[in-house]
Every structure is written in C-alpha cells, then in structure tokens.
Design an enzyme around this catalytic site. Structure first.
Site, mmCIF file in Angstrom:
data_model
loop_
_atom_site.group_PDB
_atom_site.id
_atom_site.type_symbol
_atom_site.label_atom_id
_atom_site.label_comp_id
_atom_site.label_asym_id
_atom_site.label_seq_id
_atom_site.Cartn_x
_atom_site.Cartn_y
_atom_site.Cartn_z
ATOM 1 N N THR A 194 1.115 -0.835 -0.171
ATOM 2 C CA THR A 194 -0.298 -0.143 -0.008
ATOM 3 C C THR A 194 1.047 1.035 0.043
ATOM 4 O O THR A 194 0.386 2.738 -0.048
ATOM 5 C CB THR A 194 -0.533 0.227 1.426
ATOM 6 N N HIS B 115 -1.091 7.738 1.833
ATOM 7 C CA HIS B 115 -0.920 6.572 1.394
ATOM 8 C C HIS B 115 -2.582 6.139 1.577
ATOM 9 O O HIS B 115 -2.567 5.836 2.700
ATOM 10 C CB HIS B 115 0.117 5.889 2.247
ATOM 11 N N PRO B 116 -3.014 5.626 0.461
ATOM 12 C CA PRO B 116 -4.482 5.148 0.775
ATOM 13 C C PRO B 116 -4.701 4.183 0.444
ATOM 14 O O PRO B 116 -5.298 3.234 -0.115
ATOM 15 C CB PRO B 116 -5.136 5.896 -0.718
ATOM 16 N N HIS B 117 -4.103 3.096 1.577
ATOM 17 C CA HIS B 117 -3.967 1.995 2.087
ATOM 18 C C HIS B 117 -5.184 0.851 1.483
ATOM 19 O O HIS B 117 -5.221 0.332 1.167
ATOM 20 C CB HIS B 117 -3.666 1.320 3.031
ATOM 21 N N ASP B 118 -6.521 1.519 2.358
ATOM 22 C CA ASP B 118 -7.654 1.261 2.432
ATOM 23 C C ASP B 118 -8.308 1.033 1.088
ATOM 24 O O ASP B 118 -8.888 0.107 0.413
ATOM 25 C CB ASP B 118 -8.492 1.667 3.872
#
Ligand code: BDR
Ligand code: CA
Length: 325
Positions: free
Chosen positions: A197, A246-249
């Site tokens: 991610t 960081h747009p992990h989801d």
C-alpha cells in the site's frame, strides 16, 4: 459483485467506502464497524453518515465489538479525534442494525453463498468473532481481501511499531484466528500490507483531478474527502513521509473489486502474539519450512498510476453525480 466491508473508519477507510459505492459493478450489501482508528460507536456513526453522503443510506451498518479479543483498544492518532480529520460530515438519523457485526458477516455470507467478496480495512475482531459462530465462513465467501500486515521485512517495517502494522497490531489474536480459519478457504485471502500500500501516494494534485472529473471542487463528497485527507496529509508529513498520504484501504478495496490490480504470492502467514518486541508482527514462511498449508496470498506490487487513475475516475464521477443531484 456482492461486497461486504468491515472498516474502522478512518480517512482511508472513507476512501474505500466511497470507492466501493462508486464502482458500478459492486453491490455493497453491508458495512461493519470495528473499533480501531477511533472507538466503535464513532466508527459506526462515520459509516452511517458517509453512506448517506454517498447516496447509499440503504446499506445496513452493524456495530462490532467495543474492544479487541484480548485487551483494550490502543489510542490511534493519524485520523484525528473523529476518525475523519478536519471533515464535518452532515449527520444522518440512520441507526445501526439490531444485530452485531459478527452476525452481519454470517448472514451476508449465507445470503450470497459462494458469491460474497469480503473486504476488511480495520482490525479483524469482527471477522474472528464471526468465524467462531460460523466456521464455514471461509468456504462461503468468494474471496476475502484484508488491508493488514507488513511483508517487506525490516527495511520497510511497520507503522504502529517497528515491525507491526496498525490493523494487525490492534488485535493480533483476531488476525491469527482469521489466518488459521482461512487455511480452509477455497481461495486464500489476499493480504494487502504496507509493503504494497505504501507504493501508492495520494497528493493534492489528485484532488485537483477529482474536482475536474466531478466538474465541481465543492460538492459534498469531495469536500468531506478533501477535509479528511488534509489531516491525513499532515499526519504523513509530521511522520517524515512528505505532504502526501497512502490510501491503504482504498487500494485494498480496489484490489477486491479487480484482483488483477496487484500481483501476489501464496505463502503461509502467522502473527506474533507473545514477542516482547514483536507482538503483532506478521511472519511469512515463504518457502514452506513450517510444513503448514498456505493460508494467504501476499500482495507484492501494484502500478500506482493504474490504481490512482481508477480511483480518480470512479470517485470523481460519483462526487460529480452527488454534487449535481
Ligand atoms: C491501516 O491503519 C489504519 O490507520 C488505516 O486506516 C489502515 O487501515 C494502515 O496501517
Ligand atoms: Ca482502516
């Protein structure tokens, strides 16, 4: 595609939720709230209010357990006191279902046997509790995608500790139980860890592109996402990562919809539960030394441009529709 989301909303969870609603091929059949970035009642409120903001008030939201399986909820921080940074989401009068999140998982899986795609973007508490009451869950689901863990070794490390990632470290016992249970799954769960991610970075320039796609910089959804993400940008900057996020989801949600978005490798994963320095670490047996069955596919690479273009296109289009309705 029927999708069930379990989130600890959270700025990037909000992006994941908006992304799933924006995907024309997705039927979001339920959302669970888990305590994580903020307490579970706040997460529930965020999910209900965001769903209404996105024009999806019909999607049921279920509240999960107040605390992890074995201990108190640790304090978060990167998402602010409400979980949504500087955003003020118009409050809806919707309420959570009478049944809890674990029951919601089980009911959704039974309602869509072999077809439900599960996405977890928070701690795995609810799913672990659901597995206790329905051990067949791994074979009932079509696939499971989890944002959790860190598989890049010591160099890339964790975010809640030197080697542990937040979602796993909040409830390591739940993560271990889910990984053990899903050794029986038809398709091993896809784990989107920090090594994957953090290959993607959202910047203010992407918000300019979202506004251009929406045809308006000031619709209700974009305003909320921009205000939430400004806080998240600042948290990343304060952590030495630059004015970006960081747009992990959202990446995990996108990989759930389009598995071809990421490359992955099958392996056996377990969670360190007792280490005095390493509790919550995800340990990978890449070469089968434990002699245990494969229980996961570990996300390795993504083309950030492909994901970000898709995110801008889909969420920008939804935002435009909402701004002009
Ligand atoms: C994960 O931790 C949370 O703070 C984010 O929402 C994401 O799910 C990243 O480690
Ligand atoms: Ca999250």
């Amino acid at each position: 595609m029927s999708v069930f989301l379990d989130a600890d909303t959270g700025v990037d969870d909000a992006m994941a939720l908006a992304y799933l609603i924006a995907c024309p091929e997705v039927d979001l059949v339920g959302v669970a709230a888990t305590g994580g970035n903020v307490a579970v009642d706040r997460v529930c409120r965020n999910n209900l209010d965001l769903l209404r903001l996105c024009g999806a008030a019909h999607v049921p939201v279920s509240a999960g357990a107040e605390r992890p399986l074995a201990g108190p909820l640790p304090a978060g921080g990167a998402h602010g006191p409400t979980g949504l940074g500087y955003a003020v989401v118009p409050p809806s009068d919707a309420v959570a279902t009478a049944h809890d999140a674990a029951t919601a998982w089980v009911r959704a899986a039974h309602r869509h046997p072999g077809r439900l795609v599960g996405v977890v973007t928070g701690p795995l508490t609810n799913l672990a509790l659901a597995l206790r009451s329905e051990p067949a869950l791994p074979t009932l689901l079509r696939r499971l995608v989890v944002m959790g863990g860190a598989y890049g070794g010591a160099v890339e490390g964790g975010d809640s500790g030197p080697v542990s990632e937040w979602n796993i470290s909040v409830d390591p016992e739940a993560a271990a139980a889910v990984l053990a249970g899903f050794a029986e799954a038809t398709t091993p769960p896809l784990l989107c860890g920090l090594n994957l991610t953090t290959q993607v970075a959202l910047t203010p320039a992407h918000f300019a592109r979202l506004a251009a796609t929406a045809g308006s910089p000031d619709g209700p959804l974009l305003r909320v996402l921009a205000d939430a993400t400004r806080y998240y940008f600042e948290a990343h900057r304060d952590a030495g990562d630059g004015y970006r996020a960081h747009p992990h989801d959202a990446l995990a949600a996108a990989a759930a919809v389009d598995p071809g978005l990421v490359t992955a490798r099958a392996a056996t994963v377990d969670v360190e539960l007792t280490g005095t320095l390493t509790r919550g670490m995800t340990v990978v047996d890449w070469s089968g030394r434990w002699g245990r069955p494969v229980n996961a596919r570990i996300g390795l690479t993504v083309d950030p441009t492909v994901f970000l273009d898709r995110f801008v296109d889909r969420v920008g289009t939804l935002a435009g529709r909402l701004a002009h309705s």
